[in-house]
Write an enzyme that holds these catalytic residues in place. Structure first.
Site, PDB file in Angstrom:
ATOM      1  N   CYS A 398       0.867  -1.187   0.000  1.00  0.00           N
ATOM      2  CA  CYS A 398       0.000   0.000   0.000  1.00  0.00           C
ATOM      3  C   CYS A 398       0.898   1.229   0.000  1.00  0.00           C
ATOM      4  O   CYS A 398       1.736   1.395   0.893  1.00  0.00           O
ATOM      5  CB  CYS A 398      -0.898  -0.021   1.227  1.00  0.00           C
ATOM      6  N   CYS A 401       0.673   3.391   3.150  1.00  0.00           N
ATOM      7  CA  CYS A 401       1.286   2.685   4.281  1.00  0.00           C
ATOM      8  C   CYS A 401       2.803   2.663   4.128  1.00  0.00           C
ATOM      9  O   CYS A 401       3.549   2.816   5.105  1.00  0.00           O
ATOM     10  CB  CYS A 401       0.764   1.256   4.367  1.00  0.00           C
TER      11      CYS A 401
END
Length: 476
Positions: A398, A401
């Site tokens: 991600c 992230c």
């Protein structure tokens, strides 16, 4: 009578099997209990230092939190240069997060305040370039100057230039605890204010593999715990580790706890709000049930409160790094091209550091890595393990992230560099001011990206401790 005894034996056997299987299931699978168990044990001494939880709570929430949050909103700290396109160096992984909340918004370098006027002027010249023909200037234009008598052969072969560059990279690596990819060709600027850290929906085997690899392969372990799907070191086993290895584990655990708190406090509550005033990107806010699932003792084999204590521990460690490098950080220009903004940033830095100097129980790194060759070997292992963790962050599927994982890892790595690199050793102390003078050289200073990561990482820890107070109130 005999059949009754058989039934009793069968029931007891079944309960034992269920309990054993329950310990070996994935973490956070059962429903959380509705109580204040997360905070019952979160008090008193932290261990491995002279500080306690209550002292840090008050100091952070009242004195540090408002200052650091205001500071990282300044232009200098808003823009972070990072390469999010690196391939995972450890395993092939195409499990990219497809949710829209995983994506980030990058910005052109020309839009970064002050870039055109020297924002990037701290990028040191490649070591081999200073010896190139183009970099040479005439020694003198005096008529009396005799070029033959003053001749100095400055030529260096391409092979030698390449070797010099490798030497420099090797020397730098000996002091760094993590990779700095801001000079990569694919590195881009990201406005952190447009990409807040929050729960994106990134989970499952890919996300679990990141932290399992960190804990099982890169943290020092006294032994494997008895729970197959529970990769963490049990607190009861930490006493079997030396101080240096305990500090390493607790720092990583504290960083992990901080990230989990951010996700719980900024959770996607609903994708589509109700009414005209609903935000277009959904409704975000604290999720108490998720917080309990991640930290309640009944869901974590009793480890949740210890993980929260590790958050306070890594906060103390990074604050000590800021104090140690304080005299150096107070001399930085924090250039963005806006004189007023730059002056305000310098004043804010000085103000916050003056508060940090007054903290009574700083972490004492001088008690670590003492003992000759064995200590030097352990220090190198310490650095190599953290270096691997910084590279694992490139395996996160991600982008948002990955951005915050890389930033907070680099921030912690910069703190470790300040605490444990010889170039930052203090020459003498000033007990009256609490300042810790630091020896530094012009060619050994922190890069802009390291400073941005250091302060933003500390701001994230400060925010996590402040959010704990909100969750504590909600549980009441």
């Amino acid at each position: 009578m005999e059949s009754r005894n058989c039934c009793i034996v069968f029931i007891i056997f079944t309960l034992v099997i269920v309990q054993a299987v329950g310990y070996d299931t994935e973490l956070f699978e059962t429903a959380p209990c509705d109580n204040n168990a997360c905070f019952d044990a979160l008090r008193g001494a932290l261990g491995d230092c002279s500080c306690n939880v209550d002292t840090i709570d008050y100091f952070n929430n009242v004195k540090i939190f408002p200052r650091i949050q205001s500071l990282v909103s300044k232009d200098y700290f808003r823009f972070y240069k990072v390469n999010l396109k690196k391939e995972c160096p450890f395993w092939a992984d195409d499990s990219r997060c497809a949710m829209k909340y995983c994506h980030i918004k990058t910005c052109a370098k020309e839009s970064v305040p002050g870039y055109a006027n020297g924002y990037n002027n701290d990028n040191d010249e490649a070591p081999a370039m200073k010896y190139s023909k183009e970099a040479q200037t005439a020694c003198s234009t005096d008529e009396d100057h005799n070029p033959d008598l003053g001749y100095l052969n400055m030529t260096i072969s391409a092979a030698s230039q390449f070797e010099i560059a490798k030497w420099n990279a090797h020397d730098s690596a000996l002091e760094n605890f993590c990779e700095c990819d801001d000079r990569d060709a694919e590195a881009e600027y990201v406005d952190l204010s447009l990409n807040p850290e929050r729960y994106t929906g990134y989970k499952g085997s890919s996300a679990h593999r990141i932290w399992r690899s960190i804990y099982q392969e890169n943290c020092f372990r006294p032994r494997l715990n008895p729970y197959e799907s529970f990769p963490y070191v049990l607190s009861s086993d930490l006493s079997n580790l030396c101080l240096e290895k305990r500090v390493f584990y607790r720092a990583i655990s504290g960083l992990h706890s901080s990230i989990n708190i951010h996700l719980c406090s900024n959770y996607l509550l609903s994708e589509k709000g109700v009414g005209f005033a609903a935000p277009p990107e959904g409704e975000w806010g604290p999720n108490l049930a998720e917080f309990q699932r991640r930290f309640d003792p009944s869901q974590t084999h009793g480890e949740g409160p210890n993980w929260l204590k590790n958050l306070y521990f890594v906060y103390l460690l990074e604050m000590r790094a800021l104090a140690k490098a304080g005299p150096y950080l107070e001399t930085e220009e924090y250039f963005t091209g806006n004189p007023t903004e730059d002056e305000e940033t310098r004043e804010a830095i000085s103000n916050m550091l003056s508060i940090i100097y007054t903290f009574p129980d700083h972490f004492n790194e001088s008690s670590m890595f003492n003992g000759g060759s064995q200590a030097a070997k352990l220090k190198n292992e310490f650095r190599e393990h953290f270096w691997n963790i910084s590279r694992i962050m490139d395996c996160v599927g991600c982008d948002k992230c990955k951005l915050w994982g890389k930033l907070q890892t680099q921030g912690l790595g910069t703190a470790l560099k300040i605490l444990f690199s010889s170039q930052w050793d203090s020459l003498e102390g000033d007990p009256e001011q609490g300042k810790l003078p630091v020896r530094h050289k012009a060619n050994k200073r922190l890069q802009r990206t390291e400073i941005v990561a250091l302060f933003n990482a500390f701001a994230r820890l400060s925010n996590s401790i402040r959010q704990l107070e909100d969750f504590r109130i909600m549980l009441r």
